[in-house]
Scaffold this motif. Structure first.
Motif, PDB file in Angstrom:
ATOM      1  N   ALA A  91       0.835  -1.207   0.000  1.00 39.35           N
ATOM      2  CA  ALA A  91       0.000   0.000   0.000  1.00 39.35           C
ATOM      3  C   ALA A  91       0.869   1.257   0.000  1.00 39.35           C
ATOM      4  CB  ALA A  91      -0.935  -0.007   1.206  1.00 39.35           C
ATOM      5  N   SER A  92       1.906   1.281   0.847  1.00 40.15           N
ATOM      6  CA  SER A  92       2.796   2.444   0.896  1.00 40.15           C
ATOM      7  C   SER A  92       3.578   2.591  -0.407  1.00 40.15           C
ATOM      8  CB  SER A  92       3.773   2.310   2.070  1.00 40.15           C
ATOM      9  OG  SER A  92       3.100   2.446   3.299  1.00 40.15           O
ATOM     10  N   LEU A  93       4.017   1.480  -0.955  1.00 35.85           N
ATOM     11  CA  LEU A  93       4.814   1.539  -2.179  1.00 35.85           C
ATOM     12  C   LEU A  93       3.970   1.926  -3.382  1.00 35.85           C
ATOM     13  CD1 LEU A  93       6.949  -1.582  -1.345  1.00 35.85           C
ATOM     14  CD2 LEU A  93       7.837   0.746  -1.630  1.00 35.85           C
ATOM     15  N   ARG A  94       2.692   1.558  -3.379  1.00 32.57           N
ATOM     16  CA  ARG A  94       1.795   2.033  -4.442  1.00 32.57           C
ATOM     17  C   ARG A  94       1.698   3.559  -4.398  1.00 32.57           C
ATOM     18  NH1 ARG A  94      -0.991  -2.366  -6.577  1.00 32.57           N
ATOM     19  NH2 ARG A  94      -1.421  -4.053  -5.109  1.00 32.57           N
ATOM     20  N   THR A  95       1.601   4.086  -3.182  1.00 33.47           N
ATOM     21  CA  THR A  95       1.566   5.542  -3.038  1.00 33.47           C
ATOM     22  C   THR A  95       2.867   6.153  -3.540  1.00 33.47           C
ATOM     23  OG1 THR A  95       0.115   5.344  -1.106  1.00 33.47           O
ATOM     24  CG2 THR A  95       1.282   7.432  -1.392  1.00 33.47           C
ATOM     25  N   ALA A  96       3.983   5.495  -3.204  1.00 37.19           N
ATOM     26  CA  ALA A  96       5.294   6.011  -3.629  1.00 37.19           C
ATOM     27  C   ALA A  96       5.393   6.090  -5.144  1.00 37.19           C
ATOM     28  CB  ALA A  96       6.407   5.130  -3.063  1.00 37.19           C
ATOM     29  N   VAL A  97       4.986   5.025  -5.851  1.00 41.42           N
ATOM     30  CA  VAL A  97       5.136   5.032  -7.307  1.00 41.42           C
ATOM     31  C   VAL A  97       4.112   5.941  -7.983  1.00 41.42           C
ATOM     32  CG1 VAL A  97       6.174   2.737  -7.333  1.00 41.42           C
ATOM     33  CG2 VAL A  97       3.706   2.961  -7.633  1.00 41.42           C
ATOM     34  N   SER A  98       2.979   6.176  -7.308  1.00 45.50           N
ATOM     35  CA  SER A  98       2.018   7.120  -7.889  1.00 45.50           C
ATOM     36  C   SER A  98       2.532   8.552  -7.760  1.00 45.50           C
ATOM     37  CB  SER A  98       0.656   6.982  -7.207  1.00 45.50           C
ATOM     38  OG  SER A  98       0.711   7.407  -5.855  1.00 45.50           O
ATOM     39  N   LEU A  99       3.255   8.824  -6.651  1.00 51.31           N
ATOM     40  CA  LEU A  99       3.824  10.154  -6.445  1.00 51.31           C
ATOM     41  C   LEU A  99       5.118  10.343  -7.233  1.00 51.31           C
ATOM     42  CD1 LEU A  99       3.268  10.425  -2.584  1.00 51.31           C
ATOM     43  CD2 LEU A  99       2.095  11.779  -4.331  1.00 51.31           C
ATOM     44  N   SER A 100       5.877   9.249  -7.372  1.00 53.39           N
ATOM     45  CA  SER A 100       7.169   9.308  -8.076  1.00 53.39           C
ATOM     46  C   SER A 100       7.227   8.165  -9.078  1.00 53.39           C
ATOM     47  CB  SER A 100       8.323   9.208  -7.079  1.00 53.39           C
ATOM     48  OG  SER A 100       8.280  10.253  -6.134  1.00 53.39           O
ATOM     49  N   PRO A 101       6.601   8.321 -10.239  1.00 56.96           N
ATOM     50  CA  PRO A 101       6.517   7.224 -11.215  1.00 56.96           C
ATOM     51  C   PRO A 101       7.864   6.723 -11.714  1.00 56.96           C
ATOM     52  CG  PRO A 101       4.977   8.986 -11.755  1.00 56.96           C
ATOM     53  CD  PRO A 101       5.875   9.521 -10.682  1.00 56.96           C
ATOM     54  N   ASP A 102       8.910   7.534 -11.577  1.00 55.43           N
ATOM     55  CA  ASP A 102      10.231   7.132 -12.058  1.00 55.43           C
ATOM     56  C   ASP A 102      11.110   6.529 -10.959  1.00 55.43           C
ATOM     57  OD1 ASP A 102       9.562   8.036 -14.570  1.00 55.43           O
ATOM     58  OD2 ASP A 102      10.382  10.038 -14.213  1.00 55.43           O
ATOM     59  N   HIS A 103      10.530   6.269  -9.781  1.00 52.77           N
ATOM     60  CA  HIS A 103      11.296   5.733  -8.652  1.00 52.77           C
ATOM     61  C   HIS A 103      11.454   4.222  -8.848  1.00 52.77           C
ATOM     62  CE1 HIS A 103      12.802   4.906  -4.703  1.00 52.77           C
ATOM     63  NE2 HIS A 103      12.509   6.102  -4.225  1.00 52.77           N
ATOM     64  N   ALA A 104      12.574   3.808  -9.450  1.00 52.90           N
ATOM     65  CA  ALA A 104      12.781   2.389  -9.781  1.00 52.90           C
ATOM     66  C   ALA A 104      12.834   1.524  -8.532  1.00 52.90           C
ATOM     67  CB  ALA A 104      14.070   2.229 -10.584  1.00 52.90           C
ATOM     68  N   GLY A 105      13.448   2.025  -7.467  1.00 54.11           N
ATOM     69  CA  GLY A 105      13.553   1.246  -6.236  1.00 54.11           C
ATOM     70  C   GLY A 105      12.197   0.932  -5.635  1.00 54.11           C
ATOM     71  N   ALA A 106      11.295   1.920  -5.669  1.00 50.06           N
ATOM     72  CA  ALA A 106       9.950   1.698  -5.142  1.00 50.06           C
ATOM     73  C   ALA A 106       9.205   0.676  -5.986  1.00 50.06           C
ATOM     74  CB  ALA A 106       9.186   3.021  -5.083  1.00 50.06           C
ATOM     75  N   HIS A 107       9.379   0.752  -7.304  1.00 47.34           N
ATOM     76  CA  HIS A 107       8.761  -0.235  -8.182  1.00 47.34           C
ATOM     77  C   HIS A 107       9.265  -1.645  -7.851  1.00 47.34           C
ATOM     78  CE1 HIS A 107       7.370   3.070 -10.821  1.00 47.34           C
ATOM     79  NE2 HIS A 107       6.519   2.168 -11.294  1.00 47.34           N
ATOM     80  N   GLY A 108      10.577  -1.778  -7.717  1.00 44.88           N
ATOM     81  CA  GLY A 108      11.149  -3.092  -7.448  1.00 44.88           C
ATOM     82  C   GLY A 108      10.664  -3.680  -6.140  1.00 44.88           C
ATOM     83  N   LEU A 109      10.609  -2.848  -5.101  1.00 45.58           N
ATOM     84  CA  LEU A 109      10.157  -3.330  -3.799  1.00 45.58           C
ATOM     85  C   LEU A 109       8.659  -3.637  -3.815  1.00 45.58           C
ATOM     86  CD1 LEU A 109      11.745  -3.897  -1.264  1.00 45.58           C
ATOM     87  CD2 LEU A 109      11.076  -1.652  -0.385  1.00 45.58           C
ATOM     88  N   LEU A 110       7.892  -2.850  -4.564  1.00 49.27           N
ATOM     89  CA  LEU A 110       6.466  -3.132  -4.711  1.00 49.27           C
ATOM     90  C   LEU A 110       6.268  -4.490  -5.375  1.00 49.27           C
ATOM     91  CD1 LEU A 110       3.449  -2.493  -4.660  1.00 49.27           C
ATOM     92  CD2 LEU A 110       3.776  -1.121  -6.742  1.00 49.27           C
ATOM     93  N   GLY A 111       7.037  -4.760  -6.427  1.00 47.70           N
ATOM     94  CA  GLY A 111       6.938  -6.061  -7.079  1.00 47.70           C
ATOM     95  C   GLY A 111       7.243  -7.192  -6.116  1.00 47.70           C
ATOM     96  N   ALA A 112       8.271  -6.998  -5.279  1.00 47.67           N
ATOM     97  CA  ALA A 112       8.636  -8.032  -4.306  1.00 47.67           C
ATOM     98  C   ALA A 112       7.537  -8.234  -3.272  1.00 47.67           C
ATOM     99  CB  ALA A 112       9.943  -7.655  -3.623  1.00 47.67           C
ATOM    100  N   ALA A 113       6.911  -7.138  -2.815  1.00 48.10           N
ATOM    101  CA  ALA A 113       5.825  -7.252  -1.840  1.00 48.10           C
ATOM    102  C   ALA A 113       4.628  -7.988  -2.438  1.00 48.10           C
ATOM    103  CB  ALA A 113       5.410  -5.866  -1.358  1.00 48.10           C
ATOM    104  N   LEU A 114       4.322  -7.699  -3.685  1.00 48.51           N
ATOM    105  CA  LEU A 114       3.218  -8.390  -4.364  1.00 48.51           C
ATOM    106  C   LEU A 114       3.545  -9.867  -4.551  1.00 48.51           C
ATOM    107  CD1 LEU A 114       2.470  -5.659  -7.051  1.00 48.51           C
ATOM    108  CD2 LEU A 114       0.975  -6.278  -5.139  1.00 48.51           C
ATOM    109  N   ARG A 115       4.793 -10.148  -4.859  1.00 49.34           N
ATOM    110  CA  ARG A 115       5.216 -11.547  -5.039  1.00 49.34           C
ATOM    111  C   ARG A 115       5.060 -12.321  -3.736  1.00 49.34           C
ATOM    112  NH1 ARG A 115      11.420 -13.228  -5.990  1.00 49.34           N
ATOM    113  NH2 ARG A 115      11.164 -15.482  -5.903  1.00 49.34           N
ATOM    114  N   HIS A 116       5.418 -11.707  -2.619  1.00 46.60           N
ATOM    115  CA  HIS A 116       5.270 -12.359  -1.319  1.00 46.60           C
ATOM    116  C   HIS A 116       3.801 -12.670  -1.014  1.00 46.60           C
ATOM    117  CE1 HIS A 116       9.211 -12.672   0.509  1.00 46.60           C
ATOM    118  NE2 HIS A 116       9.521 -11.467   0.058  1.00 46.60           N
TER     119      HIS A 116
END
Length: 364
Positions: A91-116
Motif C-alpha cells: 500500500a505504501s509503495l503504491r503511493t510512492a510510485v504514484s507520487l514518483s513514477p520514475d522511482h525504480a527502487g519503489a517499483h522493485g520493492l512493490l513487485g517483491a511485496a506483491l510476489r510475497h
C-alpha cells in the motif's frame, strides 16, 4: 557546516555518514519536533542501521506531515517490507510510485511485496516497469526472472536471466538462477554449464551445488547427484533439505539403507519434514533390514507425530442427500509417468459417471 542542524544532517547523509546524520536529525527535531524532513531522514537512518521497527515511528509521522513525498512513502514501504508486512508495504509503495513514477527502487520493492502475497501477475507488471526504468540493474532483472519462474514461465525467465548476465557475468547467483530456469525448461546441458560456472565463481555456493544435484538426479545420474549434495552438506551440515536430497540420490542409486539413514538424520534436524518422512517410509519397503511388523511400527510412529498437527474434522454443512451425484477427488504427485497412475487408471475408468463426479488433482 552551517548552523542549521537539518542542513548538516542532509550533508552527512549524502556523504554516507549515517550515524552523524542521525544525531543531527535529533538536534533538528529537538528544535522543531514536527520537521517532516528531519523525521523522514531519521527514519531512513534507522532503516540503514537495520532497525525497521524503530524507523516506522518517525516515518509515519513524516507521512502525515508530507503526504506528497514519493521517497518518504518508499522508505515507509521498505520498513514495512523488512518487517514482513507485505500488504501494508504494498500500500505504501503504491503511493510512492504514484507520487514518483520514475522511482525504480519503489517499483522493485512493490513487485517483491506483491510476489510475497502470491500476486504474481501484478508483480510481473511491476517488475517489467522496473527494468524499463532501470535497464542496467542486474537485481531488477533477477527479481523479474524469479517471478517468472514462480509463474512457470521458464523460457521467458531464461531470457531475463541472460539479460542480467550480460550486465554482470561474474555474479554466481545469476548463473544459478539461469541454471534453475534452464533445467525446468528441459535444457539440461545449458543448465549444467550454468551451475558449474556458478560453482567456479563461488565454490561455496550451496544452492548451486544443491541444484546441480537435483539436475543430475532428474537425469538419472545418482552418483553425480550424491557427490553434489555431499558438497552442499559439507558447506551447511545442518540444513535438513540437503540431507533429504542426499537420501533421494542414494535411494535412486540403490543404496537403500544409506538413504534411510539420511532420512532419519533429516527428521532429527527437522522433525516435521513431511517429504523426508514419506520417503523414509517408502524406502523401508526396499530394505532387507525391516520386516512387515517393523515397517508398520514406523508408520505408527509417524502417525503419532502428526496427531498434534492435524486439525479435527467438522461435519459438512451440506444436506446429505443419498440420491445426488457424489463428488470424488483424487490427489497425488504421481499422475504422470508413474505406477500409481497406471494402477489408478482402471479405477477411474470403472466409476459410474451417472453416480459420481470425478476430479483429479496433481500435487507437486
Amino acid at each position: 557546516m552551517g548552523d542549521d542542524p537539518f542542513s548538516e544532517a542532509q550533508a552527512f547523509y549524502q556523504q554516507g555518514r549515517f550515524a552523524e546524520a542521525g544525531k543531527a536529525c535529533q538536534t533538528a527535531l529537538a528544535e522543531q519536533p514536527a520537521h517532516p524532513g528531519a523525521l523522514h531522514m531519521s527514519g531512513a537512518v534507522l532503516l540503514h542501521a537495520g532497525r525497521p521497527k524503530q524507523a516506522l515511528v518517525p516515518l509515519k509521522k513524516a507521512a502525515l506531515l508530507a503526504p506528497d513525498s514519493g521517497s518518504l512513502f518508499a522508505h515507509l514501504g521498505e520498513a514495512l517490507f523488512q518487517l514482513g508486512r507485505w500488504s501494508d508495504a504494498a500500500a505504501s509503495l503504491r503511493t510512492a510510485v504514484s507520487l514518483s513514477p520514475d522511482h525504480a527502487g519503489a517499483h522493485g520493492l512493490l513487485g517483491a511485496a506483491l510476489r510475497h502475497q502470491g500476486l504474481l501477475d501484478e508483480a510481473l507488471v511491476v517488475f517489467r516497469a522496473t527494468v524499463t526504468l532501470s535497464p542496467l540493474s542486474p537485481p531488477a532483472w533477477c527479481n523479474h526472472g524469479a517471478a517468472l519462474m514462480e509463474k512457470g514461465c521458464w523460457a521467458e525467465a531464461v531470457i531475463v536471466f541472460r539479460t542480467a548476465l550480460d550486465l554482470n557475468d561474474r555474479d554466481p547467483d545469476i548463473h544459478t538462477n539461469l541454471g534453475t530456469a534452464l533445467a525446468a525448461a528441459g535444457r539440461v546441458d545449458e543448465a549444467l554449464a550454468a551451475f558449474l560456472e556458478a560453482i567456479r565463481l563461488r565454490p561455496e555456493h550451496i544452492l548451486a551445488h544443491n541444484n546441480l544435484g537435483n539436475l543430475h538426479l532428474a537425469c538419472h545420474r545418482p552418483d553425480e547427484a550424491s557427490k553434489a549434495f555431499r558438497m552442499a552438506l559439507a558447506l551447511d551440515p545442518e540444513r535438513a533439505e540437503l540431507q533429504s536430497n542426499l537420501g533421494n540420490a542414494l535411494r535412486a542409486g540403490g543404496r537403500i539403507d544409506e538413504a534411510i539413514g539420511c532420512y532419519r538424520k533429516t527428521l532429527r534436524k527437522s522433525k516435521n519434514h513431511e517429504v523426508a518422512a514419506s520417503n523414509l517410509l517408502l524406502s523401508l519397503h526396499y530394505s532387507q533390514q525391516y520386516d512387515g511388523r517393523a515397517i508398520l511400527e514406523e508408520h505408527h510412529i509417524w502417525q503419532r507425530s502428526l496427531a498434534g498437527r492435524v486439525r479435527s474434522f467438522r461435519d459438512h454443512a451440506n444436506f446429505p442427500d443419498p440420491v445426488r451425484k457424489l463428488k470424488i477427488g483424487f490427489v497425488s504427485p504421481d499422475f504422470c509417468n508413474h505406477p500409481v497412475a497406471r494402477f489408478l487408471l482402471p479405477l477411474l475408468e470403472s466409476h459410474d459417471r451417472s453416480a459420481v463426479e470425478v476430479h483429479v488433482y496433481s500435487r507437486g
